[in-house]
Design an enzyme around this catalytic site. Structure first.
Site, PDB file in Angstrom:
ATOM      1  N   LYS A  72       0.832  -1.206   0.000  1.00 56.66           N
ATOM      2  CA  LYS A  72       0.000   0.000   0.000  1.00 56.66           C
ATOM      3  C   LYS A  72       0.863   1.251   0.000  1.00 56.66           C
ATOM      4  O   LYS A  72       0.649   2.170  -0.795  1.00 56.66           O
ATOM      5  CB  LYS A  72      -0.937  -0.012   1.221  1.00 56.66           C
ATOM      6  CG  LYS A  72      -1.869   1.192   1.280  1.00 56.66           C
ATOM      7  CD  LYS A  72      -2.761   1.160   2.517  1.00 56.66           C
ATOM      8  CE  LYS A  72      -3.835   0.113   2.405  1.00 56.66           C
ATOM      9  NZ  LYS A  72      -4.817   0.195   3.517  1.00 56.66           N
ATOM     10  N   GLU A  82      10.228  -5.345   4.237  1.00 57.22           N
ATOM     11  CA  GLU A  82      10.403  -6.687   3.689  1.00 57.22           C
ATOM     12  C   GLU A  82      10.091  -6.709   2.197  1.00 57.22           C
ATOM     13  O   GLU A  82      10.834  -7.287   1.390  1.00 57.22           O
ATOM     14  CB  GLU A  82       9.499  -7.691   4.420  1.00 57.22           C
ATOM     15  CG  GLU A  82       9.828  -7.894   5.879  1.00 57.22           C
ATOM     16  CD  GLU A  82       9.031  -6.984   6.799  1.00 57.22           C
ATOM     17  OE1 GLU A  82       8.882  -7.325   7.979  1.00 57.22           O
ATOM     18  OE2 GLU A  82       8.545  -5.927   6.334  1.00 57.22           O
ATOM     19  N   GLY A  85      -5.216  -4.373   5.119  1.00 62.83           N
ATOM     20  CA  GLY A  85      -4.399  -5.393   4.473  1.00 62.83           C
ATOM     21  C   GLY A  85      -4.970  -6.793   4.571  1.00 62.83           C
ATOM     22  O   GLY A  85      -5.009  -7.532   3.585  1.00 62.83           O
ATOM     23  N   ARG A  86      -5.431  -7.186   5.764  1.00 61.10           N
ATOM     24  CA  ARG A  86      -5.919  -8.546   5.927  1.00 61.10           C
ATOM     25  C   ARG A  86      -7.333  -8.737   5.372  1.00 61.10           C
ATOM     26  O   ARG A  86      -7.877  -9.835   5.429  1.00 61.10           O
ATOM     27  CB  ARG A  86      -5.846  -8.951   7.394  1.00 61.10           C
ATOM     28  CG  ARG A  86      -6.490  -7.972   8.358  1.00 61.10           C
ATOM     29  CD  ARG A  86      -6.035  -8.257   9.793  1.00 61.10           C
ATOM     30  NE  ARG A  86      -6.542  -7.285  10.742  1.00 61.10           N
ATOM     31  CZ  ARG A  86      -5.947  -6.125  11.004  1.00 61.10           C
ATOM     32  NH1 ARG A  86      -4.841  -5.786  10.365  1.00 61.10           N
ATOM     33  NH2 ARG A  86      -6.449  -5.300  11.914  1.00 61.10           N
ATOM     34  N   GLU A  91      -4.405 -10.551  14.400  1.00 62.31           N
ATOM     35  CA  GLU A  91      -3.996  -9.164  14.177  1.00 62.31           C
ATOM     36  C   GLU A  91      -5.166  -8.216  14.368  1.00 62.31           C
ATOM     37  O   GLU A  91      -4.987  -7.073  14.771  1.00 62.31           O
ATOM     38  CB  GLU A  91      -3.407  -9.012  12.775  1.00 62.31           C
ATOM     39  CG  GLU A  91      -2.686  -7.677  12.566  1.00 62.31           C
ATOM     40  CD  GLU A  91      -1.838  -7.651  11.308  1.00 62.31           C
ATOM     41  OE1 GLU A  91      -0.634  -7.965  11.394  1.00 62.31           O
ATOM     42  OE2 GLU A  91      -2.381  -7.325  10.241  1.00 62.31           O
ATOM     43  N   HIS A 131      -1.728 -36.872  13.486  1.00 63.04           N
ATOM     44  CA  HIS A 131      -0.485 -37.553  13.842  1.00 63.04           C
ATOM     45  C   HIS A 131       0.539 -36.586  14.419  1.00 63.04           C
ATOM     46  O   HIS A 131       1.731 -36.902  14.475  1.00 63.04           O
ATOM     47  CB  HIS A 131       0.066 -38.265  12.609  1.00 63.04           C
ATOM     48  CG  HIS A 131      -0.822 -39.355  12.105  1.00 63.04           C
ATOM     49  ND1 HIS A 131      -0.715 -40.667  12.522  1.00 63.04           N
ATOM     50  CD2 HIS A 131      -1.873 -39.311  11.248  1.00 63.04           C
ATOM     51  CE1 HIS A 131      -1.646 -41.395  11.928  1.00 63.04           C
ATOM     52  NE2 HIS A 131      -2.356 -40.601  11.154  1.00 63.04           N
ATOM     53  N   LYS A 171       8.904  -2.979  14.165  1.00 63.35           N
ATOM     54  CA  LYS A 171       9.460  -2.421  12.924  1.00 63.35           C
ATOM     55  C   LYS A 171      10.463  -1.303  13.231  1.00 63.35           C
ATOM     56  O   LYS A 171      11.553  -1.234  12.644  1.00 63.35           O
ATOM     57  CB  LYS A 171       8.339  -1.872  12.048  1.00 63.35           C
ATOM     58  CG  LYS A 171       7.451  -2.917  11.394  1.00 63.35           C
ATOM     59  CD  LYS A 171       6.413  -2.219  10.521  1.00 63.35           C
ATOM     60  CE  LYS A 171       5.507  -3.208   9.837  1.00 63.35           C
ATOM     61  NZ  LYS A 171       4.495  -2.538   8.986  1.00 63.35           N
TER      62      LYS A 171
END
Length: 551
Positions: A206, A212, A267-268, A353, A384, A512
């Site tokens: 955005k 990153e 974002g999510r 979040e 398992h 950050k």
């Protein structure tokens, strides 16, 4: 009035002891219609079974009364209008507009944003047609065969999860790859699989400044230029999904190759926007539209269905009941579907979040638990790995099982066994196996009374562990869209009832900022003394080892 002061919530607390005194086995033996009472349909393609939860008709009614007392209906309606749910950032939360039909209306400060959405969708459709038809060519005149999405968080998890989940629909001749981690290993692995001349990079950020994402994007750009040798060719191989046109152009991406989304898209909650470009490129735009249609159908369900029959509302209310009354603070999500292996991780971001908050909308610390710990794995793998804890552990974890009646893959025996395992796990969690049953089985195997008495306690499973089962007819783009939106709305309703802002994420910011300073410290040859002794000591050791030769 907060959650804990609500009369309906106080009533629910008073019901706790009585409800827990009645086991799930007793509930089913006393009520042959329990499944019919607590199983809710969504259209013709999905149903959600809440019958194996520790609740009753009376508890459900009281939870719905709590929702009404807390004005949930008004909050739901506001989700489809000019809201300010994200008040700490001064932003609306209008992701529902992203899947509205072209004649829909969602206003922000008097302007209907739906036409903006469909304008951008038309641009995405046209671009996908260019790439998929072979009209869009790389620097040596070859068609695009690979798309690399570079993003993180919501710019990665949603598109990555959907493209993998719907892999069987990827018939456009284009493979999708995703790079998100700051660890260069991920980028190196992806770059080793692709041909620069036939690859399209999508840089999704955005702000176009996420560390990153931009670190990976710059490295990908350098790799591409090493293969191509011509910076003017970047326009054929890089596009952006962003709101920062100047930064995009400074990177070398042409303005007309930037796809836009808006600050009212968190974002999510963004895979329905241009962030979903890799989905449209690999599945085809028509299937991306089906994904949107399924989500919109769930939006309509949330908006018009009574609380008693409203699936995401019931899911959220059960969370309130399990977390704030019964004290169960973890939720396991188990898709019995291999291609949904990233779905639990997607839900972790979506819920944790959003609702991992300790301050309410008035800036005060909450006096109750909020977001649950969400985790999971696909079945049957999880059986398992950690299902031992689900069945016999000292902590009770409410589970959500997700299954599909039909598989698109031609292994019918596999699928019957897969579904049989899912149903068995839910049944075992609910009803278990008592001492008498275990003792009888062991005696039938020829064990003596002494041997039975010694071994039986280890094999007893008390059961009485709650779960919900979500069953769809098939994993289609439409059904997946509805499933994702269902969990979005569950998360939103939880936030309303907990009186928290589900749309900011300030807890991400401190790390950050600290990282930026520590990165500089790691690059310096000077001895670091500015931090606590642990951080200083670890920096010193990293510097020491990093100077030694590799094995």
């Amino acid at each position: 009035m907060g959650l804990l002061e609500q009369p309906a919530f106080l009533t629910l607390q008073g019901m706790k002891t009585q409800q827990l005194a009645l086991s799930l086995s007793q509930r089913f033996s006393q009520d042959s219609q329990r499944f019919a009472t607590f199983c809710l349909p969504f259209g013709e393609h999905m149903q959600v079974d809440f019958s194996r939860q520790h609740w009753s008709v009376e508890v459900k009614a009281q939870l719905c009364a709590l929702a009404r007392d807390m004005k949930l209906g008004g909050a739901i309606e506001a989700l489809f209008g000019d809201n300010l749910f994200n008040h700490t950032e001064g932003r609306a939360a209008l992701h529902t507009a992203l899947r509205m039909p072209v004649d829909g209306c969602v206003k922000l400060q008097g302007e209907n944003v739906v036409p903006l959405v469909h304008y951008e969708l038309a641009r995405i459709k046209a671009f996908c047609k260019q790439v998929q038809s072979g009209d869009w060519l790389g620097f040596n005149g070859q068609t695009i065969t690979d798309v690399v999405n570079i993003g993180i968080g919501g710019s990665d998890l949603g598109p990555a999860m959907v493209t993998e989940a719907l892999a069987c629909y990827q018939d456009q001749g284009i493979r999708a790859h995703f790079v998100s981690n700051m660890d260069g290993a991920q980028l190196a692995q992806v770059l080793s699989q692709i041909d620069a001349a036939r690859t399209l990079f999508i840089v999704s950020s955005k702000s176009f400044s996420t560390d990153e994402t931009m670190t990976n994007a710059q490295a990908a750009r350098a790799w591409f230029l090493a293969a191509c040798g011509d910076a003017t060719q970047i326009k054929k191989h890089f596009v952006a999904v962003s709101t920062n046109a100047s930064a995009v152009q400074a990177f070398g991406i042409a303005a007309e190759q930037m796809f836009e989304f808006w600050d009212w898209v968190g974002g999510r909650f963004s895979l329905w926007s241009a962030i979903g470009l890799p989905i449209a490129l690999t599945l085809g735009f028509a299937r991306f539209e089906q994904l949107l249609a399924g989500a919109h159908a769930m939006d309509v369900h949330l908006r018009v269905t009574s609380f008693e029959q409203n699936i995401p509302v019931q899911m959220a209310l059960l969370s309130i009941w399990n977390i704030n009354v019964l004290g169960m603070n973890s939720e396991g999500v188990f898709p019995y579907c291999q291609v949904l292996k990233r779905f639990p991780a997607y839900l972790q971001q979506l819920n944790m979040e959003s609702n991992g908050k300790e301050v309410n909308n008035q800036g005060e610390r909450v006096a109750h638990n909020t977001g649950p710990i969400v985790w999971g794995e696909v079945g049957t793998n999880g059986q398992h790995a950690f299902f031992q804890l689900l069945h016999q552990g000292s902590q009770v974890v409410p589970a959500e099982f997700i299954g599909f009646a039909r598989s698109v893959y031609d292994y019918p025996e596999h699928h019957r066994k897969l579904l049989g395992n899912m149903l068995a796990q839910a049944e075992a969690m609910a009803f278990g196996k008592n001492y008498d049953q275990v003792a009888t089985e062991l005696a039938a195997e020829g064990l003596s009374d002494v041997e039975v008495a010694k071994l039986a306690p280890y094999k007893v499973m008390d059961g009485n562990r709650p779960s919900t089962t979500i069953l769809c007819d098939e994993l289609t783009p439409y059904n997946l869209g509805a499933l994702i939106a269902m969990y979005e709305h569950k998360t939103f309703v939880q936030g309303v009832l907990w009186n928290i802002n589900s749309f900011d994420q300030w807890g991400v910011e401190l790390g950050k900022k600290l990282a930026a300073r520590l990165i500089d410290d790691l690059a310096s040859d000077a001895v670091t003394t500015a931090h606590d002794s642990a951080t200083n000591g670890l920096i010193s050791q990293i510097k020491l080892w990093s100077k030694e030769p590799k094995y």
